[in-house]
Design a protein around this motif. Structure first.
Motif, PDB file in Angstrom:
ATOM      1  N   ASN A  77       0.833  -1.212   0.000  1.00  0.00           N
ATOM      2  CA  ASN A  77       0.000   0.000   0.000  1.00  0.00           C
ATOM      3  C   ASN A  77       0.864   1.257   0.000  1.00  0.00           C
ATOM      4  O   ASN A  77       0.588   2.204  -0.733  1.00  0.00           O
ATOM      5  CB  ASN A  77      -0.961   0.010   1.192  1.00  0.00           C
ATOM      6  N   ALA A  78       1.913   1.264   0.811  1.00  0.00           N
ATOM      7  CA  ALA A  78       2.808   2.435   0.865  1.00  0.00           C
ATOM      8  C   ALA A  78       3.504   2.643  -0.478  1.00  0.00           C
ATOM      9  O   ALA A  78       3.608   3.773  -0.965  1.00  0.00           O
ATOM     10  CB  ALA A  78       3.831   2.265   1.981  1.00  0.00           C
ATOM     11  N   GLU A  79       3.961   1.566  -1.098  1.00  0.00           N
ATOM     12  CA  GLU A  79       4.664   1.668  -2.377  1.00  0.00           C
ATOM     13  C   GLU A  79       3.715   2.092  -3.504  1.00  0.00           C
ATOM     14  O   GLU A  79       4.089   2.884  -4.376  1.00  0.00           O
ATOM     15  CB  GLU A  79       5.357   0.353  -2.728  1.00  0.00           C
ATOM     16  N   TYR A  80       2.491   1.562  -3.513  1.00  0.00           N
ATOM     17  CA  TYR A  80       1.492   1.982  -4.516  1.00  0.00           C
ATOM     18  C   TYR A  80       1.269   3.491  -4.413  1.00  0.00           C
ATOM     19  O   TYR A  80       1.268   4.200  -5.415  1.00  0.00           O
ATOM     20  CB  TYR A  80       0.139   1.312  -4.283  1.00  0.00           C
ATOM     21  N   LYS A  81       1.058   3.952  -3.184  1.00  0.00           N
ATOM     22  CA  LYS A  81       0.764   5.380  -2.971  1.00  0.00           C
ATOM     23  C   LYS A  81       1.943   6.247  -3.401  1.00  0.00           C
ATOM     24  O   LYS A  81       1.748   7.282  -4.040  1.00  0.00           O
ATOM     25  CB  LYS A  81       0.382   5.630  -1.505  1.00  0.00           C
ATOM     26  N   LYS A  82       3.145   5.812  -3.064  1.00  0.00           N
ATOM     27  CA  LYS A  82       4.336   6.554  -3.457  1.00  0.00           C
ATOM     28  C   LYS A  82       4.428   6.616  -4.994  1.00  0.00           C
ATOM     29  O   LYS A  82       4.729   7.668  -5.558  1.00  0.00           O
ATOM     30  CB  LYS A  82       5.579   5.854  -2.888  1.00  0.00           C
ATOM     31  N   ALA A 186      10.460 -10.118  -5.214  1.00  0.00           N
ATOM     32  CA  ALA A 186       9.289 -10.387  -6.058  1.00  0.00           C
ATOM     33  C   ALA A 186       8.235  -9.291  -5.895  1.00  0.00           C
ATOM     34  O   ALA A 186       7.610  -8.873  -6.877  1.00  0.00           O
ATOM     35  CB  ALA A 186       8.697 -11.758  -5.721  1.00  0.00           C
ATOM     36  N   LEU A 187       8.036  -8.804  -4.667  1.00  0.00           N
ATOM     37  CA  LEU A 187       7.073  -7.720  -4.438  1.00  0.00           C
ATOM     38  C   LEU A 187       7.495  -6.462  -5.193  1.00  0.00           C
ATOM     39  O   LEU A 187       6.656  -5.774  -5.788  1.00  0.00           O
ATOM     40  CB  LEU A 187       6.936  -7.418  -2.941  1.00  0.00           C
ATOM     41  N   ASN A 188       8.794  -6.168  -5.199  1.00  0.00           N
ATOM     42  CA  ASN A 188       9.281  -4.980  -5.903  1.00  0.00           C
ATOM     43  C   ASN A 188       9.075  -5.111  -7.413  1.00  0.00           C
ATOM     44  O   ASN A 188       8.762  -4.132  -8.087  1.00  0.00           O
ATOM     45  CB  ASN A 188      10.751  -4.727  -5.566  1.00  0.00           C
ATOM     46  N   GLU A 189       9.230  -6.314  -7.923  1.00  0.00           N
ATOM     47  CA  GLU A 189       8.976  -6.544  -9.350  1.00  0.00           C
ATOM     48  C   GLU A 189       7.483  -6.348  -9.653  1.00  0.00           C
ATOM     49  O   GLU A 189       7.113  -5.772 -10.675  1.00  0.00           O
ATOM     50  CB  GLU A 189       9.430  -7.959  -9.730  1.00  0.00           C
ATOM     51  N   TRP A 190       6.619  -6.813  -8.758  1.00  0.00           N
ATOM     52  CA  TRP A 190       5.175  -6.618  -8.908  1.00  0.00           C
ATOM     53  C   TRP A 190       4.838  -5.119  -8.908  1.00  0.00           C
ATOM     54  O   TRP A 190       4.021  -4.652  -9.691  1.00  0.00           O
ATOM     55  CB  TRP A 190       4.432  -7.361  -7.802  1.00  0.00           C
ATOM     56  N   ILE A 191       5.487  -4.365  -8.025  1.00  0.00           N
ATOM     57  CA  ILE A 191       5.261  -2.916  -7.972  1.00  0.00           C
ATOM     58  C   ILE A 191       5.612  -2.276  -9.320  1.00  0.00           C
ATOM     59  O   ILE A 191       4.919  -1.369  -9.789  1.00  0.00           O
ATOM     60  CB  ILE A 191       6.051  -2.284  -6.806  1.00  0.00           C
ATOM     61  N   MET A 192       6.660  -2.772  -9.975  1.00  0.00           N
ATOM     62  CA  MET A 192       7.014  -2.252 -11.312  1.00  0.00           C
ATOM     63  C   MET A 192       5.895  -2.533 -12.312  1.00  0.00           C
ATOM     64  O   MET A 192       5.604  -1.713 -13.170  1.00  0.00           O
ATOM     65  CB  MET A 192       8.326  -2.894 -11.803  1.00  0.00           C
TER      66      MET A 192
END
Length: 195
Positions: A77-82, A186-192
């Motif tokens: 959630n924090a990364e999406y918002k950022k 893997a989460l960081n790749e998903w964020i991309m």
């Protein structure tokens, strides 16, 4: 020990039929279906809480597993918002208005079957180590599955939906428990993908 896993979906989408023709994860790891107008026609985004799909019934989840699921949700959630705030295209908002999308997403882990040429057959695995899942993690067959949909905040129509298996990043716990750090690549790749 022989495993004959059964392929099935996470249940995040009501209907997976539209993905059946598209899913060839060997060629592309992200499959998006645009159902209505383009997301580019919107100006605002509301981020819904991430659904962490664990396959472990809530009453059977350990305190460490519950903590992990919360950490995953909070991190994403924090990364999406950022990402939205830094996009220059969209404004992050809290309330529904005209030109507003709602980002809904789910995270789970699946056992992939490398002998499946299309990588389209995968089986849900518990998000956390158990007697059954430990071997699958250690064999290097567990991957992150990300699913998202963009919904018109006013009409509730689904604008687009996608699913991605992060196939190039194996999820292998470094210790006796699965931890956020084991999942972060893997989460960081998903964020991309979300960006």
């Amino acid at each position: 020990m022989s495993r004959s896993p059964q392929a099935k979906n996470s249940g995040f989408f009501k209907d997976y039929k539209s993905f059946e023709k598209l899913v060839d994860f060997n060629k592309k790891s992200d499959h998006e279906i645009v159902l209505k107008k383009s997301a580019k026609e919107y100006k605002n985004v509301i981020v819904s809480a991430v659904q962490v799909i664990s396959t472990i019934e809530p009453e059977q989840q350990t305190a460490l597993q519950k903590k992990l699921y919360k950490e995953i949700g909070d991190y994403l959630n924090a990364e999406y918002k950022k990402s939205i705030q830094n996009s220059g295209k969209y404004r992050l908002v809290e309330k529904s208005d005209e030109d507003t999308l709602v980002l809904e997403s789910a995270i789970s882990v699946v056992e992939v079957h490398p002998d499946d040429e299309k990588w389209s057959q995968f089986s849900p695995v518990s998000l956390g180590l158990s007697v059954v899942s430990a071997n699958v993690y250690m064999d290097g067959d567990v991957r992150l599955l990300g699913e998202k949909r963009l919904v018109d905040a006013q009409t509730k129509e689904v604008i687009s939906q996608s699913m991605s298996v992060i196939k190039d990043i194996k999820i292998i716990p470094k210790g006796d428990e699965l931890e956020l750090e084991d999942l972060k690549p893997a989460l960081n790749e998903w964020i991309m993908h979300i960006k």
